[in-house]
Design a protein around this motif. Structure first.
Motif, mmCIF file in Angstrom:
data_model
loop_
_atom_site.group_PDB
_atom_site.id
_atom_site.type_symbol
_atom_site.label_atom_id
_atom_site.label_comp_id
_atom_site.label_asym_id
_atom_site.label_seq_id
_atom_site.Cartn_x
_atom_site.Cartn_y
_atom_site.Cartn_z
ATOM 1 N N GLY A 156 34.976 -38.353 9.876
ATOM 2 C CA GLY A 156 35.038 -38.134 8.334
ATOM 3 C C GLY A 156 33.981 -38.481 7.642
ATOM 4 N N ALA A 157 32.734 -37.752 8.602
ATOM 5 C CA ALA A 157 31.511 -37.570 8.051
ATOM 6 C C ALA A 157 31.652 -36.251 7.020
ATOM 7 C CB ALA A 157 30.803 -36.649 9.309
ATOM 8 N N HIS A 214 22.841 -34.837 8.101
ATOM 9 C CA HIS A 214 23.459 -35.331 8.118
ATOM 10 C C HIS A 214 24.227 -35.460 8.968
ATOM 11 C CE1 HIS A 214 27.562 -37.257 6.718
ATOM 12 N NE2 HIS A 214 27.120 -38.188 5.832
ATOM 13 N N PRO A 215 24.973 -35.569 9.730
ATOM 14 C CA PRO A 215 26.305 -35.308 10.847
ATOM 15 C C PRO A 215 26.959 -34.753 10.894
ATOM 16 C CG PRO A 215 26.408 -37.725 11.266
ATOM 17 C CD PRO A 215 25.455 -37.282 10.147
ATOM 18 N N PHE A 216 27.895 -33.962 9.746
ATOM 19 C CA PHE A 216 28.339 -33.224 9.074
ATOM 20 C C PHE A 216 28.338 -31.412 9.045
ATOM 21 C CE2 PHE A 216 30.653 -30.447 5.932
ATOM 22 C CZ PHE A 216 31.877 -31.022 6.488
ATOM 23 N N ASN A 261 21.468 -39.299 15.224
ATOM 24 C CA ASN A 261 21.366 -41.578 15.408
ATOM 25 C C ASN A 261 21.901 -41.428 14.192
ATOM 26 O OD1 ASN A 261 20.017 -41.201 18.103
ATOM 27 N ND2 ASN A 261 17.883 -40.893 17.075
ATOM 28 N N PRO A 262 23.365 -41.453 13.835
ATOM 29 C CA PRO A 262 23.603 -42.552 13.096
ATOM 30 C C PRO A 262 22.983 -43.155 12.408
ATOM 31 C CG PRO A 262 25.230 -42.568 14.494
ATOM 32 C CD PRO A 262 23.935 -41.951 15.232
ATOM 33 N N SER A 263 23.339 -43.352 10.905
ATOM 34 C CA SER A 263 22.651 -45.386 10.095
ATOM 35 C C SER A 263 23.810 -45.554 10.897
ATOM 36 C CB SER A 263 22.590 -44.643 8.805
ATOM 37 O OG SER A 263 23.524 -44.122 8.123
ATOM 38 N N LEU A 264 23.737 -47.098 10.244
ATOM 39 C CA LEU A 264 24.469 -48.184 9.978
ATOM 40 C C LEU A 264 25.754 -47.874 8.983
ATOM 41 C CD1 LEU A 264 25.386 -50.670 11.270
ATOM 42 C CD2 LEU A 264 24.452 -51.717 9.818
ATOM 43 N N SER A 288 32.554 -44.500 9.918
ATOM 44 C CA SER A 288 33.547 -43.938 10.634
ATOM 45 C C SER A 288 34.370 -44.885 11.565
ATOM 46 C CB SER A 288 32.096 -43.665 12.118
ATOM 47 O OG SER A 288 31.752 -42.426 11.220
ATOM 48 N N LEU A 289 34.411 -46.181 11.200
ATOM 49 C CA LEU A 289 34.547 -47.521 12.138
ATOM 50 C C LEU A 289 36.130 -47.040 10.704
ATOM 51 C CD1 LEU A 289 32.727 -49.941 12.612
ATOM 52 C CD2 LEU A 289 34.109 -48.816 14.271
ATOM 53 N N GLY A 290 36.035 -47.543 9.470
ATOM 54 C CA GLY A 290 37.458 -47.551 8.659
ATOM 55 C C GLY A 290 38.043 -45.975 7.979
#
Length: 658
Positions: A355-356, A381-383, A392-395, A401-403
């Motif tokens: 969902g990036a 940004h990863p997208f 390196n994604p931020s928190l 991503s988890l949601g």
């Protein structure tokens, strides 16, 4: 008289030959003859080009006192005017557009194709002169200017009375199409790939090393290239103290020569810094406005359904109503037609990489201007980064991503044992990374309408058993009302509403249209601080009352966070024995059932329906007092825990229904 024709597969506007100027020694008289010719393709630009009679002074006189020495001064005799105007060059109502070739052999632009833009109104002339002034500020880095901005060559000097009250701007020709016209073509993807000349060398600049592939991968690759070019060009303006203020698909062109995005003529570019005490605030607001415009451009490129003005109006209404952009997926899934001719390619692109794409859109279109992402951060940004680039994604992205992954599992999987364990695992990870653990942080995020997505302790809806009453569960919502500020620490009002349909008759497997009903449960809650304890060494007697899935998920989450990959996200060296949560203290409960006829007159049938609804929904949604604490919340997701340890996963529902 105007005709549309296609020349070399590019749409152009053909001007009637009898209306074209004759090549005479006195070229100015020919411009007077065609001053009534319609030369722009936009509807606003189809009015006759009439000179302003009340002009106080001629354009040439006004230019004498200004510093335009850094651009070229042309004469009308320097140009060979074309009889066609490309469709992508359409201007406003106070502009007329001509394509021309510079025929002056002494000019460094000899045989170069340019665009002459005739500006008649005072506002249009101000835009043209501003574009020349901005050039002087940007020309310090000529390579960046030529790569990402539409080149302004100069202006036409005229001393004749026929051209009094108008101004001619000469700028570069960068293809026949604007980005809007590209996206409206049926074969826009292969055509853009050919224009950008995509090969393995060119795609490496977006972190990819392959070409071709499925339509989703190809379209995502092109959008990454275009968005990165746009962000680099806009960041170039921002670094020079300028805001574009007019970023739209119509103002963006793709040059087939250097294969770069051109961000317009910059006639409305505004300075960040002016005399006054609020220069910093002015700069932040202007940058935020440009980023919002980039968000609109990105969402139209990804979701081509939004090129439809009606659907885009609904999209803007959703944002203008104050809805959080993080709920865009929930809104667009209900708004976009599932049988759209564009398919669901755009939704697949935004759902990729956990969902990036939705995360980047929520940052570009954030409700608060100061919360919007900047150009340099968007480029990381990863997208917008291909699979070959290590990001390196931020928190915040990890939580997102988890949601997103949990929601996607609930939509695409049949809930087998492995899927239930995986969902419970993701919920545990979200709870351990909860950004808001204090009750005061929940006060602003908790109010709203939440849709129940999943329960770790109960399957929602019908199962393989044979029910006494065939009830089809619809959406299950939890509406939380903000308390009145007049009372000291008033309780929150929780309302659980379950929409369902009762299927009657023997044809129910094929006909799902039944009798509508609704179950509403009201309860009040107060928020206090609490702790959720993790018992590392449990006895068998301690785990008998807990679901096996919850126990396995908790152990799996603890093991995951202890690994090397999660140390950056979870800064504590040792896992804590407890985590802070928000404790929910319930009050009185009120239950209401609404059934349409004929079930409303049959007491026994209504009782059977209520029992079946209670079986198919989690018990916590019928008896809200069983919800004891909140373990995770952000602008998009919420997790509540019940007295038996089950987790209820909610996603925020939009206030505008399709």
């Amino acid at each position: 008289m105007e005709l549309t024709c296609y020349h070399n597969n590019l749409p152009t506007r053909l001007i009637k030959p009898s209306c074209l100027p004759q090549m005479r020694t006195n070229f100015h008289s020919s411009w007077k003859q065609r001053s009534q010719v319609r030369c722009s393709l936009s509807k606003e630009a189809l009015s006759p080009l009439e000179f302003e009679e009340d002009a106080s002074e001629s354009t040439s006189d006004s230019l004498e006192g200004e510093e335009f020495s850094h651009v070229m001064k042309f004469k009308f005799s320097d140009f060979k005017i074309s009889d066609r105007v490309s469709i992508g060059l359409g201007g406003r109502g106070d502009e007329a557009v001509f394509e021309a070739i510079i025929k002056d052999s002494d000019s460094p632009l000899h045989n170069t194709k340019v665009v002459l833009r005739r500006l008649t109104s005072v506002q249009a002339q101000r835009r043209g002169k501003r574009a020349i002034q901005v050039l002087k500020k940007l020309a310090r880095r000529k390579l960046m200017y030529h790569s990402y901005s539409m080149q302004v060559h100069g202006y036409v000097c005229s001393h004749t009375m026929e051209d009094e009250g108008s101004f001619y701007l000469v700028h570069g020709y960068h293809g026949s199409f604007s980005l809007r016209h590209w996206l409206r073509q049926t074969d826009w993807l292969p055509t853009l790939e050919a224009t950008l000349a995509l090969d393995e060398e060119s795609v490496r600049r977006v972190g990819d090393d392959t070409v071709g592939g499925p339509a989703v991968s190809r379209q995502l690759r092109v959008i990454r290239i275009l968005m990165r070019d746009l962000l680099i060009g806009v960041n170039y303006l921002h670094s020079h103290g300028l805001a574009h203020t007019e970023l739209r698909l119509e103002n963006v062109h793709i040059s087939p020569v250097d294969r770069h995005i051109k961000v317009g003529i910059l006639g409305n570019a505004a300075d960040f810094f002016e005399d006054g005490p609020n220069n910093t605030e002015r700069q932040q607001m202007m940058i935020a406005f440009d980023m919002r415009c980039l968000g609109f451009i990105m969402v139209k490129m990804v979701l081509r359904e939004l090129m439809d003005p009606i659907i885009f109006t609904k999209f803007k209404a959703f944002l203008n109503k104050g809805n959080d952009p993080s709920c865009l997926r929930e809104f667009l899934l209900r708004t976009l037609n599932r049988n759209s001719s564009h398919g669901n390619v755009g939704l697949q692109m935004l759902d990729r990489n956990w969902g990036a794409g939705w995360h980047l859109l929520s940052l570009l279109l954030a409700t608060k201007p100061l919360d919007r992402i900047r150009c340099l951060d968007a480029l990381r940004h990863p997208f917008l980064c291909g699979p070959r680039w290590r990001v390196n994604p931020s928190l915040d992205i990890i939580r997102w991503s988890l949601g997103s992954t949990a929601v996607r599992i609930t939509e695409e999987y049949i809930y087998g044992h492995q899927q239930r364990i995986r969902l419970a695992h993701f919920v545990e990870l979200m709870e351990m990374l909860n950004p808001y653990s204090e009750p005061k942080n929940w006060l602003g995020l908790l109010p709203g309408r939440w849709r129940l997505v999943y329960s770790t302790g109960h399957h929602i809806g019908l199962t393989t058993r044979q029910p006494p009453s065939r009830v089809l569960i619809g959406d299950v919502h939890l509406t939380i009302t903000q308390p009145s500020k007049s009372k000291p620490k008033p309780p929150f009002s929780f309302t659980s509403d379950v929409n369902f349909g009762v299927l009657a008759g023997k044809d129910w497997p094929h006909n799902k249209i039944g009798i509508d009903g609704k179950l509403v449960v009201n309860c009040t809650f107060k928020l206090t601080s609490g702790q959720r304890h993790y018992i590392k060494d449990r006895d068998e007697n301690d785990t008998q009352n807990l679901p096996a899935i919850a126990t396995n998920a908790e152990q799996s989450a603890i093991k995951k966070l202890s690994g090397k990959k999660w140390r950056k996200a979870f800064h504590q060296r040792e896992l804590p024995s407890s985590l802070p949560v928000v404790k929910l203290v319930s009050g009185d409960i009120d239950v209401t059932l609404v059934l349409n006829e004929p079930l409303s007159k049959d007491t026994e049938a209504a009782q059977s329906v209520v029992n079946e609804v209670r079986v198919q929904i989690p018990p916590e949604m019928f008896d809200l007092s069983k919800i004891v604490c909140g373990t995770y919340i952000d602008s998009r997701m919420m997790v509540l825990r019940s007295v038996n340890g089950s987790a209820l996963l909610f996603t925020r529902a939009c206030s505008i229904e399709s």
